[in-house]
Design a protein around this motif. Structure first.
Motif, PDB file in Angstrom:
ATOM      1  N   ARG A  93      38.248  76.411 -67.369  1.00 60.58           N
ATOM      2  CA  ARG A  93      38.685  77.119 -68.565  1.00 60.58           C
ATOM      3  C   ARG A  93      39.656  76.228 -69.308  1.00 60.58           C
ATOM      4  O   ARG A  93      40.448  75.535 -68.693  1.00 60.58           O
ATOM      5  CB  ARG A  93      39.397  78.404 -68.114  1.00 60.58           C
ATOM      6  N   SER A 110      45.966  90.663 -62.803  1.00 63.64           N
ATOM      7  CA  SER A 110      44.539  90.987 -62.657  1.00 63.64           C
ATOM      8  C   SER A 110      43.965  90.327 -61.413  1.00 63.64           C
ATOM      9  O   SER A 110      42.919  90.740 -60.929  1.00 63.64           O
ATOM     10  CB  SER A 110      43.740  90.643 -63.917  1.00 63.64           C
ATOM     11  N   LEU A 113      43.630  92.855 -58.470  1.00 66.28           N
ATOM     12  CA  LEU A 113      42.738  94.022 -58.566  1.00 66.28           C
ATOM     13  C   LEU A 113      41.800  94.141 -57.381  1.00 66.28           C
ATOM     14  O   LEU A 113      41.334  95.225 -57.063  1.00 66.28           O
ATOM     15  CB  LEU A 113      41.932  93.954 -59.868  1.00 66.28           C
TER      16      LEU A 113
ATOM     17  N   PRO B 150      44.028  98.020 -66.265  1.00 70.48           N
ATOM     18  CA  PRO B 150      44.051  96.734 -65.556  1.00 70.48           C
ATOM     19  C   PRO B 150      42.642  96.169 -65.342  1.00 70.48           C
ATOM     20  O   PRO B 150      42.405  94.978 -65.525  1.00 70.48           O
ATOM     21  CB  PRO B 150      44.707  97.075 -64.217  1.00 70.48           C
ATOM     22  N   GLN B 151      41.698  97.061 -64.978  1.00 71.69           N
ATOM     23  CA  GLN B 151      40.330  96.611 -64.716  1.00 71.69           C
ATOM     24  C   GLN B 151      39.647  96.170 -66.011  1.00 71.69           C
ATOM     25  O   GLN B 151      39.035  95.104 -66.070  1.00 71.69           O
ATOM     26  CB  GLN B 151      39.517  97.735 -64.062  1.00 71.69           C
ATOM     27  N   PHE B 153      41.002  95.255 -68.773  1.00 74.65           N
ATOM     28  CA  PHE B 153      41.663  94.044 -69.255  1.00 74.65           C
ATOM     29  C   PHE B 153      41.107  92.819 -68.533  1.00 74.65           C
ATOM     30  O   PHE B 153      40.739  91.825 -69.160  1.00 74.65           O
ATOM     31  CB  PHE B 153      43.175  94.151 -69.013  1.00 74.65           C
ATOM     32  N   ALA B 154      41.021  92.903 -67.204  1.00 75.79           N
ATOM     33  CA  ALA B 154      40.563  91.743 -66.429  1.00 75.79           C
ATOM     34  C   ALA B 154      39.142  91.369 -66.791  1.00 75.79           C
ATOM     35  O   ALA B 154      38.818  90.183 -66.934  1.00 75.79           O
ATOM     36  CB  ALA B 154      40.671  92.040 -64.932  1.00 75.79           C
ATOM     37  N   GLN B 157      39.073  89.852 -70.236  1.00 71.36           N
ATOM     38  CA  GLN B 157      39.805  88.587 -70.254  1.00 71.36           C
ATOM     39  C   GLN B 157      38.963  87.456 -69.680  1.00 71.36           C
ATOM     40  O   GLN B 157      38.902  86.363 -70.239  1.00 71.36           O
ATOM     41  CB  GLN B 157      41.080  88.756 -69.417  1.00 71.36           C
ATOM     42  N   ASP B 158      38.331  87.685 -68.538  1.00 70.44           N
ATOM     43  CA  ASP B 158      37.632  86.609 -67.840  1.00 70.44           C
ATOM     44  C   ASP B 158      36.593  87.240 -66.917  1.00 70.44           C
ATOM     45  O   ASP B 158      36.886  87.639 -65.807  1.00 70.44           O
ATOM     46  CB  ASP B 158      38.632  85.790 -67.026  1.00 70.44           C
TER      47      ASP B 158
END
Lengths: 275, 336
Positions: A93, A110, A113, B150-151, B153-154, B157-158
């Motif tokens: 990245r 994240s 998670l 949170p999920q 977003f993750a 995000q990527d």
């Protein structure tokens, strides 16, 4: 502290591909792959652009399906594998930023998670692990900063912290040295060294090793979708100086170091075109 | 307040409140994935759904929800599979949706005015049942968008990282698409199908001028969306304007106010960014440590009050003026 709990399966391979082959859009990309990553080792996957080195680790992570063969993670077939917190992945990245601002802490969180359940707030252990991961890459003072405001090297450290947040046993880095200056590469090597001391297994994809060279126990050189070399690192892989010309090797010129890395067994050293 | 004595006005304000909260909540994830115009596309497709409702004499809202969800899922499938011509495929869907809607409305024998109430909204004519439907759907969208932030977003995000973290990426992507479709149809009565995307995107664009963190952006966008929606309805009541247009223009006015602040914040941040420390910059071989003293006739003493930007540099502070970086060193200033 980031401490990895000892596991009983110490001798089992951490990741394994048996007789693997991968096709993307009908074209064979990888074939005849037999790779086993041993616990605690630092494995570098080298090769030229298009040699399949990124695809190899992405196959291990389950991001690319195989057309034959088997992939096992921690001795479990990949399709049955659920302990994703044991794996930390740092994708290739250039930036950690996306369309909406995000703080360093949010991006790193994240990574946690894989150990959290939907709709439930983070527990104390989750928050501590995130702070530890940020500290491990030396960004403690910047936890509240927006990732978009950080330099390229710092953004990459954010992505590494994200992978560390789940306290993984296996850390996989895809081209961590691409586009990163030498001092940041040195910082990366220092971070990885402390992880190795904690018993983390590391797989990294690289074009050239640079400052990471001293860490690597084993190299895998990919060439045209096959494993061309599997063994301890040889000097030619870590020789990152493009201006260093060996006398007595007339074919090896300044720009020839990349082909040399791509094909260390090619004794012509790029003097002749391959048929 | 006299406005609240009109029952239709109370219903309008409630409808605006819920859509104003829900639209930016979903919009944040669309903006994060750089799919800001997806709401617009779903809105176009929903026109066909409304027309089908008119043609079959069923509830246009119901048929619009069904068609919009199908369209949103189709967009997601196209986006996931095709990497090259994805945007062209989306464009085909958008224009097919609106042209189909106009055609079917004609076949149903309905006037363009009927379709207009869906294209541009008619918040003052919504019924009590509409308010309930809006409230329930908006509540579900907000709970999912905030609770799973949170999920979501993750994943936005990527995607690859999220997959290796064990998240079901496709499920979350489809969830955002379905939420977007539901929000579009919910907001159809408030701001109209052609303007709904504005309520999803503009508050997010406004809040990210001022924020650095994702949760803050999400929360501020929802607040701004709610204020714009309520304010737009009140405004339209006083000046007798179309509520949908008033809501969107108010949201744009917030953006216009926030943008200069954002420019100023970003500029200040850029100026205060530390210079690389002396040890971070490799010294080319053959060059010693640079030490150049500024001539003695230095006008004034640099300090916190001197007005020159003070920028951290390693273990000290450099003062920037007229293209120079001055650092105090003993009794004089060094040029850094």
């Amino acid at each position: 502290m980031l401490v990895n709990s000892p596991h009983a399966d110490a001798d089992l391979p951490v990741a394994e591909i048996r007789d693997g082959a991968v096709e993307l859009g009908g074209r064979p990309i990888l074939r005849g792959i037999d790779v086993s990553v041993r616990r605690g080792e630092v494995l570098a996957v080298l090769g030229a652009n298009g040699s399949g080195k990124s695809t190899l680790v992405r196959t291990m992570m389950g991001l690319v399906p195989t057309v034959r063969g088997q992939v096992r993670l921690f001795d479990v077939p990949r399709q049955d594998f659920h302990d994703w917190h044991r794996i930390g992945f740092v994708p290739q990245r250039v930036t950690a930023a996306s369309g909406v601002p995000a703080s360093v802490r949010e991006v790193v969180a994240s990574g946690r998670l894989s150990r959290r359940r939907p709709f439930l707030p983070p527990r104390r252990a989750d928050r501590d692990a995130v702070e530890d991961a940020i500290a491990a890459v030396g960004l403690t003072g910047k936890a509240r900063d927006g990732v978009a405001t950080l330099s390229g090297g710092q953004q990459q450290r954010v992505l590494i912290a994200r992978a560390l947040a789940s306290v993984p046993d296996l850390l996989v880095l895809d081209e961590p040295t691409a586009g990163v200056d030498v001092s940041s590469q040195q910082a990366l090597a220092d971070t990885l060294r402390t992880l190795v001391l904690r018993g983390v297994t590391i797989v990294l994809v690289a074009h050239e090793l640079g400052p990471l060279g001293g860490l690597v126990d084993r190299t895998l050189v990919m060439r045209d979708g096959r494993v061309a070399y599997d063994g301890p690192p040889i000097d030619v892989f870590t020789d990152a100086d493009p201006f260093h010309v060996h006398h007595g090797e007339p074919g090896r010129t300044a720009d020839a170091h990349t082909p040399a890395v791509a094909s260390p067994l090619d004794l012509t050293h790029g003097r002749e075109e391959q048929p | 307040m006299s406005l609240l004595t009109y029952e239709f006005m109370v219903r309008a304000l409630l409808g605006a409140l819920f859509t104003g909260l829900a639209a930016p909540a979903v919009g944040t994830y669309l903006v994060q994935r750089r799919l800001a115009l997806m709401g617009d596309g779903i809105g176009h497709i929903a026109v066909t759904g409304v027309a089908l409702g008119l043609l079959t004499s069923t509830s246009p809202t119901l048929t619009a929800v069904v068609v919009a969800v199908l369209g949103a899922v189709l967009i997601e499938v196209i986006r996931e599979s095709g990497r090259t011509s994805g945007d062209v495929a989306l464009a085909l869907l958008f224009y097919g949706g609106i042209a189909g809607g106009v055609l079917i409305t004609g076949l149903a024998g309905q006037s363009a005015a009927m379709l207009n109430t869906y294209l541009f909204g008619s918040i003052t004519t919504i019924s009590t049942a509409d308010v309930w439907v809006t409230a329930v759907l908006a509540a579900v969208v907000v709970v999912v968008a905030v609770g799973l932030s949170p999920q979501l977003f993750a994943v936005a995000q990527d995607q690859e990282f999220a997959q290796v973290a064990g998240l079901h990426v496709r499920t979350y992507n489809l969830l955002v698409s379905v939420m977007a479709a539901v929000t579009v149809t919910v907001a159809m009565r408030t701001v109209g199908l052609l303007l709904v995307s504005a309520l999803m995107v503009v508050p997010v664009a406004t809040s990210q001028q001022l924020t650095r963190a994702f949760r803050m952006t999400l929360g501020a966008a929802m607040l701004l969306g709610m204020l714009a929606a309520l304010g737009g309805v009140v405004l339209s009541a006083y000046v007798n304007a179309a509520p949908g247009a008033a809501i969107v223009l108010l949201a744009l006015a917030f953006f216009a106010a926030a943008y200069p602040v954002g420019v100023w914040l970003r500029r200040r941040q850029r100026l205060a960014r530390p210079f690389p420390g002396p040890d971070d910059v490799p010294v080319p071989a053959g060059f010693g440590e640079q030490h150049s003293v500024v001539p003695e006739e230095h006008g004034h003493e640099h300090g916190e009050q001197c007005g020159h930007p003070a920028v951290p540099h390693g273990d000290h502070v450099d003062y920037v003026h007229e293209g120079h970086r001055h650092a105090a060193h003993g009794g004089h200033y060094d040029e850094h």
